[in-house]
Design a protein around this motif. Structure first.
Motif, PDB file in Angstrom:
ATOM      1  N   SER A 116      -6.169  -0.515  -3.116  1.00 34.76           N
ATOM      2  CA  SER A 116      -5.273  -1.278  -2.397  1.00 34.76           C
ATOM      3  C   SER A 116      -6.373  -1.145  -0.956  1.00 34.76           C
ATOM      4  N   ALA A 117      -6.139  -1.632   0.282  1.00 40.68           N
ATOM      5  CA  ALA A 117      -7.320  -2.004   1.395  1.00 40.68           C
ATOM      6  C   ALA A 117      -6.266  -1.751   2.868  1.00 40.68           C
ATOM      7  N   MET A 118      -6.898  -1.298   3.575  1.00 40.35           N
ATOM      8  CA  MET A 118      -6.152  -0.843   5.135  1.00 40.35           C
ATOM      9  C   MET A 118      -6.273  -2.548   5.644  1.00 40.35           C
ATOM     10  N   GLY A 119      -6.580  -3.419   5.197  1.00 42.25           N
ATOM     11  CA  GLY A 119      -7.004  -5.084   5.672  1.00 42.25           C
ATOM     12  C   GLY A 119      -5.459  -5.417   5.263  1.00 42.25           C
ATOM     13  N   TYR A 120      -4.454  -3.992   4.957  1.00 44.07           N
ATOM     14  CA  TYR A 120      -2.760  -4.931   4.686  1.00 44.07           C
ATOM     15  C   TYR A 120      -1.791  -4.334   6.180  1.00 44.07           C
ATOM     16  N   TYR A 121      -2.836  -3.829   6.925  1.00 44.42           N
ATOM     17  CA  TYR A 121      -1.974  -3.982   8.773  1.00 44.42           C
ATOM     18  C   TYR A 121      -2.453  -5.154   9.300  1.00 44.42           C
ATOM     19  N   GLY A 122      -3.292  -4.859   8.794  1.00 39.74           N
ATOM     20  CA  GLY A 122      -3.767  -6.326   9.851  1.00 39.74           C
ATOM     21  C   GLY A 122      -5.123  -5.505  11.281  1.00 39.74           C
ATOM     22  N   ILE A 123      -4.642  -6.518  12.157  1.00 35.03           N
ATOM     23  CA  ILE A 123      -6.281  -6.234  13.312  1.00 35.03           C
ATOM     24  C   ILE A 123      -5.336  -6.184  13.828  1.00 35.03           C
ATOM     25  N   SER A 124      -6.384  -4.437  15.059  1.00 32.51           N
ATOM     26  CA  SER A 124      -5.623  -4.326  17.026  1.00 32.51           C
ATOM     27  C   SER A 124      -6.549  -2.735  17.368  1.00 32.51           C
ATOM     28  N   GLU A 125      -6.849  -3.337  18.666  1.00 34.48           N
ATOM     29  CA  GLU A 125      -7.845  -2.596  19.766  1.00 34.48           C
ATOM     30  C   GLU A 125      -7.156  -1.117  20.328  1.00 34.48           C
ATOM     31  N   GLU A 140      -3.410  -0.357  18.389  1.00 35.48           N
ATOM     32  CA  GLU A 140      -2.382   0.457  17.543  1.00 35.48           C
ATOM     33  C   GLU A 140      -2.917   0.834  17.213  1.00 35.48           C
ATOM     34  N   ALA A 141      -2.015   1.947  16.633  1.00 36.11           N
ATOM     35  CA  ALA A 141      -3.187   3.040  15.243  1.00 36.11           C
ATOM     36  C   ALA A 141      -1.517   2.466  13.802  1.00 36.11           C
ATOM     37  N   PHE A 142      -1.343   2.216  12.651  1.00 35.49           N
ATOM     38  CA  PHE A 142      -1.349   2.245  11.731  1.00 35.49           C
ATOM     39  C   PHE A 142      -1.283   3.560  11.213  1.00 35.49           C
ATOM     40  N   THR A 143       0.082   4.271  10.745  1.00 33.51           N
ATOM     41  CA  THR A 143       0.101   4.548   9.299  1.00 33.51           C
ATOM     42  C   THR A 143       0.493   4.248   8.178  1.00 33.51           C
ATOM     43  N   GLU A 144       1.242   5.202   7.374  1.00 33.58           N
ATOM     44  CA  GLU A 144       1.185   4.201   6.131  1.00 33.58           C
ATOM     45  C   GLU A 144       2.955   4.255   5.865  1.00 33.58           C
ATOM     46  N   ASN A 204     -13.562  -7.870  13.300  1.00 27.53           N
ATOM     47  CA  ASN A 204     -12.340  -7.241  13.191  1.00 27.53           C
ATOM     48  C   ASN A 204     -12.207  -5.723  13.426  1.00 27.53           C
ATOM     49  N   GLY A 205     -11.086  -5.314  13.364  1.00 29.58           N
ATOM     50  CA  GLY A 205     -10.923  -3.854  13.088  1.00 29.58           C
ATOM     51  C   GLY A 205      -9.150  -2.941  13.098  1.00 29.58           C
ATOM     52  N   GLN A 206      -8.694  -2.074  12.611  1.00 28.64           N
ATOM     53  CA  GLN A 206      -8.067  -1.388  12.946  1.00 28.64           C
ATOM     54  C   GLN A 206      -8.134   0.344  12.937  1.00 28.64           C
ATOM     55  N   LYS A 207      -7.330   0.476  13.758  1.00 31.05           N
ATOM     56  CA  LYS A 207      -7.312   2.286  13.007  1.00 31.05           C
ATOM     57  C   LYS A 207      -6.112   2.753  12.823  1.00 31.05           C
ATOM     58  N   VAL A 208      -6.335   3.506  12.196  1.00 30.60           N
ATOM     59  CA  VAL A 208      -5.889   3.926  10.273  1.00 30.60           C
ATOM     60  C   VAL A 208      -6.694   5.614  10.076  1.00 30.60           C
ATOM     61  N   ILE A 209      -4.689   5.896   9.917  1.00 24.94           N
ATOM     62  CA  ILE A 209      -4.351   7.298  10.558  1.00 24.94           C
ATOM     63  C   ILE A 209      -4.212   7.540   8.584  1.00 24.94           C
ATOM     64  N   PRO A 210      -4.100   8.466   8.003  1.00 22.22           N
ATOM     65  CA  PRO A 210      -4.004   9.073   6.414  1.00 22.22           C
ATOM     66  C   PRO A 210      -2.931  10.185   6.965  1.00 22.22           C
ATOM     67  N   ALA A 211      -1.484   9.711   7.565  1.00 22.53           N
ATOM     68  CA  ALA A 211      -1.459  10.328   7.302  1.00 22.53           C
ATOM     69  C   ALA A 211      -0.302  11.115   6.833  1.00 22.53           C
ATOM     70  N   ARG A 212      -0.122  10.128   5.165  1.00 21.44           N
ATOM     71  CA  ARG A 212       1.030  11.138   4.393  1.00 21.44           C
ATOM     72  C   ARG A 212      -0.184  12.118   3.877  1.00 21.44           C
ATOM     73  N   THR A 213      -1.188  11.250   3.898  1.00 21.60           N
ATOM     74  CA  THR A 213      -2.940  11.658   2.401  1.00 21.60           C
ATOM     75  C   THR A 213      -2.617  12.817   3.230  1.00 21.60           C
ATOM     76  N   GLN A 214      -2.896  13.477   3.967  1.00 17.72           N
ATOM     77  CA  GLN A 214      -3.113  14.991   4.931  1.00 17.72           C
ATOM     78  C   GLN A 214      -1.678  15.510   4.541  1.00 17.72           C
TER      79      GLN A 214
END
Length: 305
Positions: A114-123, A125-129, A270-280
């Motif tokens: 899949s892709a982090m595009g799932y979360y939309g964009i934000s300067e 907000e931080a996105f986790t799973e 555009n971009g998003q701050k995505v954090i690999p919380a569950r991954t780690q």
């Protein structure tokens, strides 16, 4: 293991195949065109998405990895946007059909991209799973639909993993070559306001995570496959400049990028701050946690000459 890969000749697929073979696993790559592809020891190419039935050639499958889909790095015309979306739907549905018809039963695990595009964009907000989809743009729509098409695997009793990939760094494929070209020409600099987040990941860490997901029985559900240290564009650009020994000085207005690339400009503007919380939390450790380490590995010092 016997691992079946769709999209095995793409950026991630090639890195994954190399790693799997180095670990003595057997790989079957499902491809539309088997011509000019040479079968080797523990590597076989099988035609799919045609009139044939690839399940008849697949024995004792342990894992299926679904990476297939039209490139998002081409201009997003109306026709190509349809290809981006429909290719992912078609490939995922065919994976489900395969699981239902494999002669030895379904695999133990299904890893679907899949892709982090799932979360939309934000300067900001931080996105986790656990973050909800934003319903903002084309990539979010594609990512959500992609995952929905994979869900029937769960009903078959297959452990299913959804890997939301970030900006995958590779020296010759994907978005990075386009990003570094201005720097090589001495005209690199921030794009837009430079504040947009780039949630990046080294191609080898993507491959390593997929293998981790195959091997670890507790890994199930959604995982962000992005390095733990995302960068704002201006800082990421400076690290590209340092790696290539080139200047970082010439800003590119967002409107110019949008004019040149059309809707595809969303990938860089555009971009998003995505954090690999569950991954780690799953026990996976990124080999390349910092952008400067990943860029140095991909380009090395000889790129500065």
């Amino acid at each position: 293991m016997h691992v079946v890969i769709t999209g095995g000749t793409g950026l991630v697929g090639k890195a994954l195949t190399e790693k799997l073979r180095s670990l003595d696993h057997s790989v079957s790559i499902l491809t539309r065109n088997v011509q000019n592809k040479q079968n080797e020891n523990n590597l076989h190419y099988i035609e799919w998405l045609s009139d044939n039935k690839p399940e008849q050639e697949l024995k004792n499958v342990d894992a299926i990895v679904n990476l297939a889909g039209a490139s998002i790095s081409s201009r997003w015309t109306k026709k190509h946007k349809a290809r981006i979306k429909n290719s992912r739907i078609q490939a995922t549905r065919e994976c489900i059909r395969l699981m239902e018809n494999l002669p030895d039963g379904p695999p133990n695990v299904f890893v679907s991209a899949s892709a982090m595009g799932y979360y939309g964009i934000s300067e900001t907000e931080a996105f986790t799973e656990d973050s909800a989809p934003a319903n903002q743009n084309f990539l979010q729509e594609v990512s959500e639909r992609w995952e929905q098409e994979a869900k029937p695997a769960e009903e078959l009793g297959v452990r299913t993993v959804y890997g939301r990939f970030g900006l995958i760094l590779d020296p010759s494929e994907g978005a990075l070559p386009k990003m570094i070209l201005p720097y090589k020409l001495g005209a690199g600099g921030p794009i837009g306001n430079g504040k947009q987040w780039y949630s990046w990941v080294h191609r080898d860490d993507v491959a390593a995570f997929i293998i981790h997901a195959q091997e670890q029985a507790h890994v199930e559900g959604v995982y962000n496959v992005t390095a733990p240290n995302p960068e704002r564009m201006r800082d990421f650009g400076k690290k590209i400049a340092t790696t290539l020994n080139r200047p970082h000085w010439l800003p590119t207005p967002a409107f110019a990028v949008r004019t040149a690339l059309g809707e595809m400009s969303a990938l860089v503007v555009n971009g998003q701050k995505v954090i690999p919380a569950r991954t780690q939390e799953s026990g996976f450790r990124f080999h390349y946690e910092k952008a400067e380490e990943a860029l140095a590995d991909l380009f090395g010092k000889d790129e500065s000459s």
